[in-house]
Design a protein around this motif. Structure first.
Motif, mmCIF file in Angstrom:
data_model
loop_
_atom_site.group_PDB
_atom_site.id
_atom_site.type_symbol
_atom_site.label_atom_id
_atom_site.label_comp_id
_atom_site.label_asym_id
_atom_site.label_seq_id
_atom_site.Cartn_x
_atom_site.Cartn_y
_atom_site.Cartn_z
ATOM 1 N N ALA A 5 0.851 -1.184 0.000
ATOM 2 C CA ALA A 5 0.000 0.000 0.000
ATOM 3 C C ALA A 5 0.888 1.234 0.000
ATOM 4 O O ALA A 5 2.027 1.188 0.467
ATOM 5 N N ASN A 6 0.355 2.328 -0.513
ATOM 6 C CA ASN A 6 1.085 3.587 -0.516
ATOM 7 C C ASN A 6 0.081 4.716 -0.460
ATOM 8 O O ASN A 6 -0.981 4.642 -1.088
ATOM 9 N N ALA A 7 0.413 5.737 0.283
ATOM 10 C CA ALA A 7 -0.429 6.926 0.352
ATOM 11 C C ALA A 7 0.457 8.124 0.666
ATOM 12 O O ALA A 7 1.527 7.993 1.260
ATOM 13 N N GLU A 8 0.001 9.284 0.249
ATOM 14 C CA GLU A 8 0.687 10.539 0.525
ATOM 15 C C GLU A 8 -0.367 11.561 0.911
ATOM 16 O O GLU A 8 -1.466 11.565 0.366
ATOM 17 N N VAL A 9 -0.042 12.424 1.877
ATOM 18 C CA VAL A 9 -0.946 13.511 2.246
ATOM 19 C C VAL A 9 -0.181 14.820 2.169
ATOM 20 O O VAL A 9 0.978 14.899 2.562
ATOM 21 N N ARG A 10 -0.842 15.831 1.620
ATOM 22 C CA ARG A 10 -0.281 17.181 1.546
ATOM 23 C C ARG A 10 -1.203 18.124 2.291
ATOM 24 O O ARG A 10 -2.420 18.021 2.180
ATOM 25 N N THR A 11 -0.604 19.035 3.030
ATOM 26 C CA THR A 11 -1.391 19.968 3.826
ATOM 27 C C THR A 11 -2.234 20.873 2.930
ATOM 28 O O THR A 11 -1.838 21.220 1.822
ATOM 29 N N LEU A 12 -3.409 21.222 3.439
ATOM 30 C CA LEU A 12 -4.275 22.215 2.814
ATOM 31 C C LEU A 12 -4.282 23.456 3.705
ATOM 32 O O LEU A 12 -3.794 23.418 4.839
ATOM 33 N N ALA A 13 -4.851 24.547 3.228
ATOM 34 C CA ALA A 13 -4.834 25.813 3.972
ATOM 35 C C ALA A 13 -5.594 25.733 5.298
ATOM 36 O O ALA A 13 -5.182 26.332 6.299
ATOM 37 N N GLU A 14 -6.690 24.978 5.324
ATOM 38 C CA GLU A 14 -7.494 24.886 6.532
ATOM 39 C C GLU A 14 -6.736 24.076 7.593
ATOM 40 O O GLU A 14 -6.082 23.085 7.270
ATOM 41 N N PRO A 15 -6.864 24.492 8.873
ATOM 42 C CA PRO A 15 -6.182 23.724 9.920
ATOM 43 C C PRO A 15 -6.636 22.263 9.907
ATOM 44 O O PRO A 15 -7.824 21.979 9.772
ATOM 45 N N TRP A 16 -5.686 21.355 10.024
ATOM 46 C CA TRP A 16 -5.885 19.902 10.152
ATOM 47 C C TRP A 16 -6.297 19.221 8.854
ATOM 48 O O TRP A 16 -6.385 18.016 8.794
ATOM 49 N N SER A 17 -6.583 19.962 7.789
ATOM 50 C CA SER A 17 -7.024 19.355 6.525
ATOM 51 C C SER A 17 -5.834 18.986 5.651
ATOM 52 O O SER A 17 -4.829 19.697 5.610
#
Length: 133
Positions: A5-17
């Protein structure tokens, strides 16, 4: 060694999103408003429950197909609990639209306890973290 499995998350402008990408799929992760988030997507523990119930559904359907069984329509739900002492546990519920024989009920419970994600969660997993520069 194989990556399963592989996943990546990138921050968005809203806090915690954040925007999560896994293969060709994209979705938002966030925290509920009660935790200061915008509730735009599942929170991290929701994703753990989602992985567990998804694996349970797929494993049961694969088992039924392999054995020539008809399970019919069913759902799987899970709740992640923590108590004041810090003990954590998950309660998983299976609900079938059609009645199952006692023998099949026991087999469904047995197979559910052996799904790959169930096994991973039960034995825990080593997590190594590195900084990439």
């Amino acid at each position: 060694m194989a990556i399963i499995a592989n996943a990546e998350v990138r921050t968005l402008a809203e806090p915690w999103s954040g925007e999560v990408r896994s293969g060709t799929h994209q979705f938002i992760t966030d925290k509920p408003e009660s935790f200061g988030g915008q509730d735009q997507g599942p929170a991290p523990y929701d994703l753990i429950c989602s992985g567990l119930i998804s694996c349970t559904m797929i494993t049961l359907r694969m088992y039924a197909s392999h054995k020539g069984l008809e399970l019919g329509e069913f759902s799987v739900e899970a709740d992640f609990y923590v108590n004041k002492e810090g003990k954590e546990w998950i309660e998983r519920r299976l609900s079938f639209a059609q009645p199952l024989s006692e023998e099949l009920k026991q087999k469904v419970l047995e197979i559910s306890s052996k799904t790959p994600v169930t096994k991973t969660l039960l034995r825990s997993v080593e997590i190594k973290t590195v900084l990439v520069e």
